[in-house]
Design an enzyme around this catalytic site. Sequence first.
Site, mmCIF file in Angstrom:
data_model
loop_
_atom_site.group_PDB
_atom_site.id
_atom_site.type_symbol
_atom_site.label_atom_id
_atom_site.label_comp_id
_atom_site.label_asym_id
_atom_site.label_seq_id
_atom_site.Cartn_x
_atom_site.Cartn_y
_atom_site.Cartn_z
ATOM 1 N N PRO F 2 39.345 63.800 37.629
ATOM 2 C CA PRO F 2 39.706 62.376 37.604
ATOM 3 C C PRO F 2 39.081 61.615 38.766
ATOM 4 O O PRO F 2 38.744 62.178 39.808
ATOM 5 C CB PRO F 2 41.221 62.402 37.729
ATOM 6 C CG PRO F 2 41.553 63.694 38.345
ATOM 7 C CD PRO F 2 40.494 64.649 37.924
ATOM 8 N N TYR F 3 38.942 60.334 38.530
ATOM 9 C CA TYR F 3 38.384 59.438 39.529
ATOM 10 C C TYR F 3 39.277 58.203 39.551
ATOM 11 O O TYR F 3 39.547 57.600 38.520
ATOM 12 C CB TYR F 3 36.958 59.062 39.142
ATOM 13 C CG TYR F 3 36.289 58.137 40.120
ATOM 14 C CD1 TYR F 3 35.940 58.581 41.395
ATOM 15 C CD2 TYR F 3 36.033 56.817 39.793
ATOM 16 C CE1 TYR F 3 35.338 57.733 42.306
ATOM 17 C CE2 TYR F 3 35.418 55.963 40.705
ATOM 18 C CZ TYR F 3 35.081 56.430 41.948
ATOM 19 O OH TYR F 3 34.485 55.591 42.856
#
Lengths: 73, 73, 73, 73, 73, 73
Positions: F2-3
């Site tokens: 995830p970012y």
Amino acid sequence: MPYVQVYITEGATKEQKAELIEGITELMVRILDKNPASTHVTIDEHKPANWGIAGRSVKKLRAEGKTAGISEK
Amino acid sequence: MPYVQVYITEGATKEQKAELIEGITELMVRILDKNPASTHVTIDEHKPANWGIAGRSVKKLRAEGKTAGISEK
Amino acid sequence: MPYVQVYITEGATKEQKAELIEGITELMVRILDKNPASTHVTIDEHKPANWGIAGRSVKKLRAEGKTAGISEK
Amino acid sequence: MPYVQVYITEGATKEQKAELIEGITELMVRILDKNPASTHVTIDEHKPANWGIAGRSVKKLRAEGKTAGISEK
Amino acid sequence: MPYVQVYITEGATKEQKAELIEGITELMVRILDKNPASTHVTIDEHKPANWGIAGRSVKKLRAEGKTAGISEK
Amino acid sequence: MPYVQVYITEGATKEQKAELIEGITELMVRILDKNPASTHVTIDEHKPANWGIAGRSVKKLRAEGKTAGISEK
């Protein structure tokens, strides 16, 4: 050269999206003297379950009618 | 560590997307000496009605064949 | 029409940034047949204190030399 | 006033997304003293073919079971 | 609820930025019937060396006066 | 994988930023079972003149003390 990203929840009509693209481009040209041919506008539509305000999703806020103090629109 | 977001209109094939991911990652490693394992690339595909250039959506530009001076590709 | 946003930590030289812009544009043209004149690339440089991996800022990771398992580069 | 964009691959449940929105908002309020009513969180879900790590799409990495050294999760 | 991110190169005055914020907000309210109190607009200013068009940075394009066919403005 | 991108106005301390990075990463691991080593968080700080709410910049809203109904924090 400018690039404008618009994030909204789903539900805008094609006419509304076309108006937004036209209106934002006109602002970039008039205010910043940008070249319209290199002015890009993109519209990102999110599902109400994927947008949260005040810790709740817009989906829930709408279901509960709790939109008075929070401006979920 | 780098993160690259690619915004395009819909229509790229899986092969093209895989090539893009590979090519951009290779650039980050070769030019910036980044670790490939921490190099992320995402591809965001927009509908032609949601991307505007010169105040018109790509959808309209394509329908009208008006792509000469504007480079809608 | 494509738009590519590159997020990195500070420290790239002007030459490296120019190479990145050139290389990514070349990929968009070669792989996706995009028009180079409408291909935009922007580079966003973050301070190491503003980029976190595995719950720690890159600034801290570098200070502690803890970059083996985490690929902070 | 804060705005938080979360990028993940598809697959989170509604409950997980609601928890994320709630948890991130709570952090913004507790750590930065932000007003919850003006704290927005959006979740962007990407297809595994549109997310690359180490030059390969998550789709491929999963298909090949190559996720040990790369942390594709 | 809408959120609009404007990406430009450095150089806009405070007055121009204030006009942009006002104009874009007015569009969101008039076209999409959004609540102004929950309409956010941010402006991201990039250095000319960090924005590329047609594979060259805006910095270089301006230095060389090569802005006719490319619309670097 | 995830970012998470966090957009705030300037003014957070290093300690607050470190807490945010730690807290958001912890949420991604706990709620979504993500690998912390591949969880990235970036913090983007905007000048108050570059963030608008309700059509006015946060800079102006603060100068005028008009923050009651608008939650500029």
